[in-house]
Design a protein around this motif. Structure first.
Motif, PDB file in Angstrom:
ATOM      1  N   UNK A 131      51.228  49.401  33.026  1.00 55.21           N
ATOM      2  CA  UNK A 131      51.395  50.863  33.011  1.00 55.21           C
ATOM      3  C   UNK A 131      50.126  51.495  32.460  1.00 55.21           C
ATOM      4  N   UNK A 132      49.225  51.937  33.321  1.00 54.15           N
ATOM      5  CA  UNK A 132      48.006  52.557  32.799  1.00 54.15           C
ATOM      6  C   UNK A 132      48.328  53.850  32.057  1.00 54.15           C
ATOM      7  N   UNK A 133      47.409  54.278  31.233  1.00 52.71           N
ATOM      8  CA  UNK A 133      47.573  55.500  30.443  1.00 52.71           C
ATOM      9  C   UNK A 133      48.021  56.659  31.366  1.00 52.71           C
ATOM     10  N   UNK A 134      49.121  57.376  31.007  1.00 54.83           N
ATOM     11  CA  UNK A 134      49.671  58.395  31.925  1.00 54.83           C
ATOM     12  C   UNK A 134      48.668  59.493  32.286  1.00 54.83           C
ATOM     13  N   UNK A 135      47.832  59.913  31.345  1.00 60.81           N
ATOM     14  CA  UNK A 135      46.865  60.975  31.672  1.00 60.81           C
ATOM     15  C   UNK A 135      45.846  60.476  32.692  1.00 60.81           C
ATOM     16  N   UNK A 136      45.313  59.262  32.418  1.00 59.99           N
ATOM     17  CA  UNK A 136      44.334  58.680  33.347  1.00 59.99           C
ATOM     18  C   UNK A 136      44.996  58.446  34.707  1.00 59.99           C
ATOM     19  N   UNK A 137      46.253  57.984  34.658  1.00 57.82           N
ATOM     20  CA  UNK A 137      46.960  57.688  35.909  1.00 57.82           C
ATOM     21  C   UNK A 137      47.133  58.954  36.732  1.00 57.82           C
ATOM     22  N   UNK A 138      47.432  60.057  36.038  1.00 55.27           N
ATOM     23  CA  UNK A 138      47.667  61.288  36.784  1.00 55.27           C
ATOM     24  C   UNK A 138      46.348  61.811  37.393  1.00 55.27           C
ATOM     25  N   UNK A 139      45.257  61.700  36.641  1.00 56.09           N
ATOM     26  CA  UNK A 139      43.969  62.187  37.173  1.00 56.09           C
ATOM     27  C   UNK A 139      43.480  61.304  38.321  1.00 56.09           C
ATOM     28  N   UNK A 140      43.645  59.980  38.157  1.00 59.41           N
ATOM     29  CA  UNK A 140      43.026  59.059  39.133  1.00 59.41           C
ATOM     30  C   UNK A 140      44.019  58.495  40.152  1.00 59.41           C
ATOM     31  N   UNK A 141      45.212  59.031  40.164  1.00 59.36           N
ATOM     32  CA  UNK A 141      46.246  58.547  41.111  1.00 59.36           C
ATOM     33  C   UNK A 141      46.531  57.061  40.951  1.00 59.36           C
ATOM     34  N   UNK A 142      46.560  56.596  39.704  1.00 59.24           N
ATOM     35  CA  UNK A 142      46.837  55.168  39.488  1.00 59.24           C
ATOM     36  C   UNK A 142      48.346  54.943  39.515  1.00 59.24           C
ATOM     37  N   UNK A 143      48.739  53.791  39.987  1.00 59.14           N
ATOM     38  CA  UNK A 143      50.177  53.499  40.084  1.00 59.14           C
ATOM     39  C   UNK A 143      50.578  52.473  39.037  1.00 59.14           C
ATOM     40  N   UNK A 144      51.823  52.565  38.587  1.00 57.88           N
ATOM     41  CA  UNK A 144      52.348  51.522  37.700  1.00 57.88           C
ATOM     42  C   UNK A 144      52.581  50.247  38.507  1.00 57.88           C
ATOM     43  N   UNK A 145      52.302  49.120  37.872  1.00 57.38           N
ATOM     44  CA  UNK A 145      52.493  47.836  38.566  1.00 57.38           C
ATOM     45  C   UNK A 145      53.908  47.342  38.291  1.00 57.38           C
ATOM     46  N   UNK A 146      54.631  47.050  39.372  1.00 59.19           N
ATOM     47  CA  UNK A 146      56.026  46.595  39.219  1.00 59.19           C
ATOM     48  C   UNK A 146      56.105  45.067  39.291  1.00 59.19           C
ATOM     49  N   UNK A 147      55.162  44.464  39.985  1.00 60.36           N
ATOM     50  CA  UNK A 147      55.165  43.004  40.130  1.00 60.36           C
ATOM     51  C   UNK A 147      53.984  42.589  40.977  1.00 60.36           C
ATOM     52  N   UNK A 148      53.904  41.294  41.252  1.00 65.29           N
ATOM     53  CA  UNK A 148      52.768  40.815  42.046  1.00 65.29           C
ATOM     54  C   UNK A 148      53.220  39.813  43.095  1.00 65.29           C
ATOM     55  N   UNK A 149      52.604  39.897  44.257  1.00 67.50           N
ATOM     56  CA  UNK A 149      52.836  38.889  45.300  1.00 67.50           C
ATOM     57  C   UNK A 149      51.698  37.890  45.205  1.00 67.50           C
ATOM     58  N   UNK A 150      52.048  36.611  45.029  1.00 66.71           N
ATOM     59  CA  UNK A 150      51.014  35.571  44.920  1.00 66.71           C
ATOM     60  C   UNK A 150      51.017  34.725  46.193  1.00 66.71           C
ATOM     61  N   UNK A 151      49.913  34.756  46.924  1.00 65.95           N
ATOM     62  CA  UNK A 151      49.748  33.841  48.048  1.00 65.95           C
ATOM     63  C   UNK A 151      49.205  32.538  47.478  1.00 65.95           C
ATOM     64  N   UNK A 152      49.901  31.420  47.767  1.00 64.00           N
ATOM     65  CA  UNK A 152      49.527  30.168  47.086  1.00 64.00           C
ATOM     66  C   UNK A 152      48.627  29.255  47.926  1.00 64.00           C
ATOM     67  N   UNK A 153      48.593  29.503  49.230  1.00 60.71           N
ATOM     68  CA  UNK A 153      47.692  28.715  50.078  1.00 60.71           C
ATOM     69  C   UNK A 153      46.394  29.519  50.263  1.00 60.71           C
ATOM     70  N   UNK A 154      45.933  30.065  49.167  1.00 56.92           N
ATOM     71  CA  UNK A 154      44.834  31.039  49.200  1.00 56.92           C
ATOM     72  C   UNK A 154      43.893  30.741  48.043  1.00 56.92           C
ATOM     73  N   UNK A 155      42.700  31.316  48.107  1.00 54.72           N
ATOM     74  CA  UNK A 155      41.771  31.114  46.997  1.00 54.72           C
ATOM     75  C   UNK A 155      40.367  31.546  47.359  1.00 54.72           C
ATOM     76  N   UNK A 156      39.418  30.808  46.837  1.00 51.87           N
ATOM     77  CA  UNK A 156      38.014  31.153  47.052  1.00 51.87           C
ATOM     78  C   UNK A 156      37.237  29.899  47.461  1.00 51.87           C
ATOM     79  N   UNK A 157      36.133  30.108  48.150  1.00 54.20           N
ATOM     80  CA  UNK A 157      35.288  28.983  48.531  1.00 54.20           C
ATOM     81  C   UNK A 157      33.822  29.424  48.526  1.00 54.20           C
ATOM     82  N   UNK A 158      32.930  28.516  48.910  1.00 54.79           N
ATOM     83  CA  UNK A 158      31.493  28.827  48.893  1.00 54.79           C
ATOM     84  C   UNK A 158      31.008  28.929  50.333  1.00 54.79           C
ATOM     85  N   UNK A 159      30.588  30.120  50.761  1.00 49.90           N
ATOM     86  CA  UNK A 159      30.190  30.279  52.174  1.00 49.90           C
ATOM     87  C   UNK A 159      28.968  29.448  52.555  1.00 49.90           C
ATOM     88  N   UNK A 160      28.048  29.237  51.592  1.00 45.19           N
ATOM     89  CA  UNK A 160      26.848  28.450  51.936  1.00 45.19           C
ATOM     90  C   UNK A 160      27.213  26.982  52.161  1.00 45.19           C
TER      91      UNK A 160
END
Ligand SMILES: Cc1cc2nc3c(=O)[nH]c(=O)nc-3n(C[C@H](O)[C@H](O)[C@H](O)COP(=O)(O)OP(=O)(O)OC[C@H]3O[C@@H](n4cnc5c(N)ncnc54)[C@H](O)[C@@H]3O)c2cc1C
Length: 420
Positions: free
Chosen positions: A128-157
């Protein structure tokens, strides 16, 4: 005069994968891969965050990405390190997105799970970001997260060097420091009259004019990403893609290094690739430096334009990204930019997926739209099918895809409903 069976322009990940699949299917072809850079993968491939995910609602995106991920996984398992980390993709969501049909569909389709607000807080993210900052910057409260598990990062080179090693062993030639200035059209059957080709003559690309002289081939393939328009426009061919600048900032703080080992999935203690709810700024952990790469793909407000040597603007970070980040991730409060760079997405603004087109003896692979690393192997297979005139191809792992579905005139790509 040397003449190749196939000249591929562009030694980025799309050109390399296309060369690999075409040569694997046609071992007798005499193929050359040519690039203006001093070596391979110096264009947008070098700028990439190289995050990968199979979390796509669109079946086309899913096929291209999931088959490529399976291929890369097998390459790495067989001993060629691609720098893959399965640390997951974390989409932080407000209530509406979390309860949306798109998320329900994904939970049934791909290896994924929901994490709670408490688990997100434990990662060091304020739900829950600060309500004043949230109102100015249109930030949303986070209710939860979707985690993709067959996902990640790699090295393009590392991925690029995998394809290059294979291509060199298969006898594919490389030419670097060679800029293609123009594609030259000629009549298929020359009459040797001045003014050819006439409108009634069948035309082909005969050669490319380069900074080092003309290069001839029977077939050509352009894998020139955001530079494709420069080569096609003089021929009267529309690439239907636009360059969009994307900036990356490598950010450091003591708190950020401590966050790096908090995890949501996988065997390693590594922070997931994380996307804030809105604006959808992404945080890519860099395990080597223990810093985050911060990036944001701006829609309206950032025009379509191309620079040859783009740089990132640190004021853009301070005035835009940082103000949002410090509200959601307190560890960014006392952080510093360590380095920055910028590149371009080749945006297909219709549906955000690769476009494969054929004109005369010219194949064009274009429009990777910011997901060219995670889809590169499949893109190479589709390019090989396009080159050979096949209607469809079986991607790594067995999923089938129609080539025409990814073209322009009969395009059939289902829209992505999880838009980040
Ligand atoms: C900042 C950033 C972050 C990204 N993050 C991700 C990510 O997390 N995951 C993901 O999957 N993708 C990501 N992408 C996208 C991905 O990097 C690209 O889709 C992919 O690298 C495109 O590969 P390519 O081979 O088509 O293009 P490039 O790598 O740009 O290759 C094109 C090549 O063509 C050559 N060329 C162009 N014109 C000429 C000419 N006239 N003569 C000779 N040579 C020429 C260039 O020198 C270049 O080497 C990101 C991109 C950027 C910029």
């Amino acid at each position: 005069m040397q003449k190749y069976d196939l000249l591929i322009v562009g030694a980025g990940i799309s050109g390399l994968s296309s060369a690999y699949h075409i040569k694997s299917e046609n071992p007798d072809l005499n193929i050359c891969v040519l690039d203006k850079g001093s070596t391979y993968a110096q264009g947008n491939t070098a700028k990439s965050a190289a995050a990968f995910r199979d979390v796509f609602t669109s079946e086309t995106n899913y096929k291209l990405a999931s088959s490529s991920i399976s291929f890369y996984k097998d390459v790495q398992r067989k001993g060629f390190n691609l720098g893959m980390h399965f640390n997951g993709y974390l989409f932080l969501m407000d209530k509406d997105n979390l309860n949306s049909p798109a998320v329900r569909k994904l939970l049934n389709k791909v290896k994924s799970k929901i994490i709670s607000r408490e688990e997100i807080s434990e990662l060091g993210i304020r739900t829950n970001p600060d309500p004043d900052a949230a109102s100015i910057m249109n930030l949303r409260n986070i209710e939860g997260g979707l985690v993709g598990e067959n996902c990640g990062i790699m090295e393009p080179d590392l991925l690029a060097s995998f394809y290059v090693t294979k291509l060199e062993n298969m006898g594919v030639e490389f030419r670097f420091n060679t800029n293609v200035e123009r594609l030259s059209i000629a009549p298929r059957n020359k009459l040797n009259f001045p003014g050819e080709p006439f409108i009634w003559q069948d035309k082909v690309i005969e050669s490319v004019e380069t900074s080092k002289g003309d290069v001839f081939a029977d077939q050509f393939l352009l894998a020139t990403d955001v530079w494709t328009n420069d080569l096609l426009r003089p021929l009267g061919i529309d690439a239907f893609t636009q360059p969009k600048k994307v900036q990356v900032f490598q950010v450091q703080s003591e708190e950020i290094s401590k966050m790096m080992t908090r995890k949501v999935t996988g065997e390693e203690d590594l922070f997931p690739f994380t996307i804030l709810p809105s604006p959808t700024i992404d945080l890519r952990p860099d395990p080597k430096s223990k810093m985050f790469w911060v990036s944001y793909v701006e829609g309206i407000g950032r025009g379509f334009s191309l620079e040859e040597n783009p740089t990132a603007d640190e004021d853009y970070y301070s005035n835009n990204l940082y103000t949002v980040l410090r509200e959601y991730v307190p560890a960014f409060s006392n952080s510093r930019i360590r380095s920055s760079w910028a590149g371009f997405y080749s945006m297909n603004n219709m549906d955000g997926t690769y476009v494969f087109e054929r004109h005369m003896n010219l194949s064009v692979v274009n429009g990777s739209s910011g997901s060219g690393i995670m889809k590169a192997d499949a893109a190479g297979m589709v390019a090989a099918a396009l080159f050979s005139g096949k209607q469809s191809t079986r991607l790594y792992g067995g999923l089938e895809i129609n080539v025409a579905d990814l073209g322009l005139s009969k395009r059939k790509v289902d829209q992505e409903t999880l838009i980040i």
